[in-house]
Motif scaffolding. Structure first.
Motif, short mmCIF file in Angstrom:
data_model
loop_
_atom_site.label_atom_id
_atom_site.label_comp_id
_atom_site.label_asym_id
_atom_site.label_seq_id
_atom_site.Cartn_x
_atom_site.Cartn_y
_atom_site.Cartn_z
N LYS A 129 -3.38 11.44 5.46
CA LYS A 129 -2.90 12.68 6.26
C LYS A 129 -2.56 12.14 7.54
N SER A 130 -2.91 11.12 8.05
CA SER A 130 -2.30 10.52 9.46
C SER A 130 -1.02 10.12 9.09
N THR B 285 0.90 -1.25 -0.20
CA THR B 285 -0.08 -0.08 0.04
C THR B 285 0.79 1.30 0.16
P1 ATP Z 1 -8.69 9.36 7.29
O1 ATP Z 1 -9.08 10.54 6.80
O2 ATP Z 1 -9.65 8.06 7.29
O3 ATP Z 1 -8.36 9.45 8.75
P2 ATP Z 1 -5.96 9.47 6.37
O4 ATP Z 1 -5.86 10.18 5.20
O5 ATP Z 1 -5.64 9.83 7.75
O6 ATP Z 1 -7.49 8.79 6.52
P3 ATP Z 1 -4.05 7.26 6.67
O7 ATP Z 1 -4.58 6.60 7.86
O8 ATP Z 1 -2.82 7.92 6.59
O9 ATP Z 1 -5.10 7.98 5.85
O10 ATP Z 1 -3.99 6.02 5.46
C1 ATP Z 1 -3.41 6.17 4.29
C2 ATP Z 1 -3.08 4.46 3.61
O11 ATP Z 1 -2.31 3.80 4.34
C3 ATP Z 1 -4.57 3.79 3.86
O12 ATP Z 1 -4.75 3.13 2.85
C4 ATP Z 1 -4.36 2.97 4.94
O13 ATP Z 1 -5.11 1.81 4.93
C5 ATP Z 1 -3.11 2.56 5.24
N1 ATP Z 1 -2.54 2.65 6.40
C6 ATP Z 1 -2.50 3.46 7.29
N2 ATP Z 1 -1.90 2.88 8.43
C7 ATP Z 1 -1.61 1.58 8.12
C8 ATP Z 1 -0.88 0.51 8.92
N3 ATP Z 1 -0.50 0.74 10.21
N4 ATP Z 1 -0.73 -0.71 8.27
C9 ATP Z 1 -1.04 -0.77 6.82
N5 ATP Z 1 -1.67 0.27 6.02
C10 ATP Z 1 -2.00 1.20 6.72
#
Ligand code: ATP
Length: 244
Positions: free
Chosen positions: A43-44, A17
């Protein structure tokens, strides 16, 4: 001259990913950056890499031209999307514990609890708190020690309109005293009055960034941040098949 914060070619893979791909972003001291993007946009992960909680796959992150050190990170305040605290302990006990852990002055705890409107709940166990109260406790902890950089992941989630207003005022005050703010959110109407800059992540890639005025001039004069965001996401979808 060095930027306050400079992210270059940041990539993060979780297995296969691609959470972040080749992200370049500069933030200057005193900016309020709204980080926007749909669920799963990265973002996170970007905040995690920035704070040293997530190991980046490649790329660089510089703070005032230097690689991050733990000493630099101690000057940051971070409010996570899901605040992890000790459920059986009280509000005040949790705040004191985590502020001490960060090496910040615990004398400030009561003042910050008051500021976020949690003084009345200082002796309640954390497991009894509502989602909005938990968010506020996370914020109170992050505010102790007057952090020069505040990173807030979805801070507006779960807040009623009055609390949202309080949080906006607090963030304004923090920015006025000189703090740089990085705020990820889906609540664009809440961040719009605060943000000086915007960065939009779509499927791990930076689709747009700049001041709100620059984005307006390019994507929709007079439009709300939300309208601009949807326009950029739609354009990206049409040209590259990225879904937002
Ligand atoms: P949201 O608005 O839902 O909080 P986000 O923009 O913060 O989402 P992230 O949480 O950074 O998105 O996730 C980005 C990608 O990385 C997604 O495809 C998520 O499934 C994947 N991902 C995040 N953390 C992990 C992890 N610990 N292991 C595997 N994949 C992860």
């Amino acid at each position: 001259m060095n930027s306050y914060l400079e992210i270059s070619r940041l990539t993060k893979l979780y297995g296969t990913t691609r959470a972040l791909e080749d992200v370049n972003l500069r933030v200057e001291r005193g900016n309020v950056l709204a980080l926007l993007g749909p669920n799963g946009a990265g973002k996170s992960t970007l905040f995690g890499c920035l704070l040293g909680l997530t190991r980046r796959t490649s790329g660089n992150i510089l703070f005032q031209g230097q690689p991050f050190t733990d000493a630099a990170r101690a000057r940051f305040g971070y409010v996570a999307e899901r605040v992890s605290l000790y459920p059986q302990r009280t509000v005040a006990e949790n705040a004191t514990f985590f502020v001490r852990l960060k090496g910040q002055p615990v004398a400030e705890v009561e003042q910050q609890l008051e500021r976020v409107g949690l003084q009345h709940a200082r002796n309640r166990q954390v497991r009894q708190l509502s989602k909005g109260m938990l968010q506020r406790l996370g914020l109170a902890i992050a505010l102790c020690g007057r952090p020069e950089l505040l990173v807030l992941d979805e801070p507006f989630n779960g807040l009623d309109p009055a609390l949202l207003d309080t949080l906006q005022s607090i963030l304004c005050e923090e920015n006025e005293r000189g703090a740089t703010l990085l705020i990820s959110t889906h609540t664009m109407s809440a961040v719009e009055p605060l943000a000086t800059h915007v960065a939009i992540l779509l499927q791990g890639r930076l689709a747009a960034s700049g001041t709100i005025q620059e984005l307006r001039a390019k994507h929709g004069e007079g439009d709300s941040l939300e309208a601009i965001y949807h326009r950029i996401a739609r354009q990206q979808h049409e040209t590259e098949g990225v879904f937002a």
